[in-house]
Design an enzyme around this catalytic site. Structure first.
Site, PDB file in Angstrom:
ATOM      1  N   ASN A  55      84.486 -33.576 -77.635  1.00 52.74           N
ATOM      2  CA  ASN A  55      83.705 -32.349 -77.682  1.00 52.74           C
ATOM      3  C   ASN A  55      82.211 -32.662 -77.622  1.00 52.74           C
ATOM      4  O   ASN A  55      81.561 -32.400 -76.618  1.00 52.74           O
ATOM      5  CB  ASN A  55      84.044 -31.555 -78.949  1.00 52.74           C
ATOM      6  N   ASP A  56      81.691 -33.227 -78.687  1.00 49.62           N
ATOM      7  CA  ASP A  56      80.246 -33.436 -78.784  1.00 49.62           C
ATOM      8  C   ASP A  56      79.724 -34.409 -77.734  1.00 49.62           C
ATOM      9  O   ASP A  56      78.586 -34.277 -77.279  1.00 49.62           O
ATOM     10  CB  ASP A  56      79.889 -33.941 -80.183  1.00 49.62           C
ATOM     11  N   VAL A  57      80.543 -35.385 -77.324  1.00 53.00           N
ATOM     12  CA  VAL A  57      80.051 -36.418 -76.395  1.00 53.00           C
ATOM     13  C   VAL A  57      80.044 -35.944 -74.948  1.00 53.00           C
ATOM     14  O   VAL A  57      79.593 -36.668 -74.065  1.00 53.00           O
ATOM     15  CB  VAL A  57      80.892 -37.711 -76.521  1.00 53.00           C
TER      16      VAL A  57
END
Length: 455
Positions: free
Chosen positions: A382-384
């Site tokens: 998600n964040d990456v």
């Protein structure tokens, strides 16, 4: 040959093995061999140290080594990929606790202690205590036994400043009055509190950095303990672990576009958030329809994250990879430095599924050609892959280098629902025109695609 010469030669040989082992750990293909060399070097060092001086009964040492080997064997065999970060945190903590006990034993068993030994001992006590309690908090956050979010309170900076001052005063009093056990216990107690206060304000998204930093602390504690007991090999081993941990921490901070001081003292959630709204419509896609796109694809890049470990989807992905390659497609894996919840988490996960190391690409390498991939499959990450890092200046992760999955021709996001990632930040990737959401368990979704290819 004199026993002292033999022991010193063995220490030099063990130190050489440590260095070669660390070198081999730098590549996934040779990491297992490097781990074996380092473990063999430590065993050799322990045996030669016992020949040098019998500290306790050899019988109890043999029992302890056997018990440790049994626990280590079953812990390594039974630990799930999702629990690997927690296990690493515990191992860091145990290393710090061991150094604390070594320093403590030095004080209890020493009659005439020099100023140098006292300073080294108090450093081992403090760093070991901070490492132990900090690692326990990291373990509790990662295993969700306590909240993974940054925990802060009013006046925290003042409290921490007073705590540091109290530690310095206590350490000074201990060095000047080593016969008074009060300062010894106060120093250990304050170090344990300091470890808790250091890790509690750090949010879940920064846990990979925290783990590598605590690993460095455990090495520094061992190095200080080596000076305290005048053991050259412990100094060398601790220095190697401490230095490599600091280097890894710096690499990971760079991958997050964060400074180490920002990670430690600001709290991830304390960053000012953007008032920009993410607009768009989520476009769901079934596994059956995704199969038709994959069947026609000539190149596919897989971007794994912690969700892949949760779903245990790595073996299903490996099976799908082989089918795609038989169909004439190129398959690559893009690895972000902080994907997962510990350094190298995704590398370990894919190695378990026998994915070739040649198919693993670092973020910078894959971003240079990601526009040419027909499909980017985001599995549990998600964040990456959050394009807000490039597009939204007010975002907490703005400026963080990410894998530019949204630039591929098609993006498939395998996800259970629309929940945000570990950092708690919404992801505009889900609303991009070329992005499709495939909801459900990633392992089941991939197995469904595999069956479609087989039919």
């Amino acid at each position: 040959m004199d026993i002292t010469i033999l022991i010193n030669l063995s220490y030099v040989f063990a130190a050489t093995l440590f260095i070669f082992g660390l070198k081999l750990l730098g590549h996934p293909e040779s990491a297992r061999k490097g781990n074996f060399l380092s473990a063999s070097a430590m065993l050799l060092a322990i045996v030669m140290t016992l020949l040098d001086q019998s500290i306790v009964s050899f019988q109890w040492i043999a029992i302890a080594m056997f018990a440790g080997a049994i626990v280590g064997f079953f812990a390594a065999r039974l630990v799930a990929m999702t629990a690997m970060p927690e296990m690493v945190s515990l191992l860091n903590g145990i290393g710090g606790l061991a150094s604390l006990f070594v320093a403590w034993a030095t004080i209890e068993g020493g009659s005439s202690l020099t100023l140098f030994v006292l300073v080294a001992t108090v450093l081992a006590l403090l760093i070991g205590g901070i490492t132990f309690s900090g690692s326990l908090i990291a373990w509790a956050k990662l295993s969700e036994r306590i909240s993974g979010r940054a925990v802060t309170f009013v006046g925290q900076a003042i409290f921490n400043g007073a705590l540091v001052l109290a530690i310095l005063v206590t350490a000074y009093m201990f060095v000047t009055q080593p016969t008074d056990p009060l300062y010894l216990y106060l120093a250990m107690g304050l170090a344990l509190v300091m470890g808790i206060m250091l890790v509690m304000p750090i949010g879940g998204a920064d846990m990979p950095v925290v783990i590598s930093l605590l690993n460095s602390y455990s090495g520094l504690a061992a190095c200080a303990a080596g000076f305290a007991i005048n053991n050259n090999l412990l100094i060398v081993a601790g220095s190697l672990v401490g230095a490599s941990g600091i280097i890894l921490t710096k690499i990971m901070c760079k991958a997050m576009n964060r400074s180490l001081s920002n990670v430690l003292f600001s709290g991830f959630q304390a960053v000012v958030k953007s008032d920009m709204t993410i607009e768009g419509e989520v476009k769901p896609l079934s596994a059956e329809d995704a199969y038709y796109v994959l069947e026609a694809a000539q190149s596919v890049v897989v971007i794994p994250g912690y969700g892949m470990a949760v779903a245990q989807a790595q073996h299903a992905m490996k099976e799908l990879q082989e089918l795609l390659e038989e169909n004439g497609a190129e398959v690559a894996y893009a690895i972000h430095p902080v994907a997962g919840r510990m350094p190298g988490h995704m590398n370990v996960l894919l190695a378990e599924a026998d994915v070739s190391y040649e198919q693993l690409f670092e973020m910078d390498d894959i971003n240079k050609r990601i526009e040419n991939f027909d499909v980017a499959m985001v599995i549990g990450a998600n964040d990456v892959v959050n394009p807000a890092a490039r597009e939204m200046k007010g975002s907490p992760i703005y400026g963080m280098p990410v894998i530019n999955a949204d630039l591929a021709k098609n993006v498939f996001v395998l996800k259970r629902g629309m929940a945000s990632g570990f950092a708690g930040i919404d992801n505009p990737l889900f609303f991009k025109e070329n992005s499709r959401m495939i909801f459900g368990d990633a392992k089941e979704t991939l197995n469904h695609m595999v069956r479609q290819f087989a039919d």
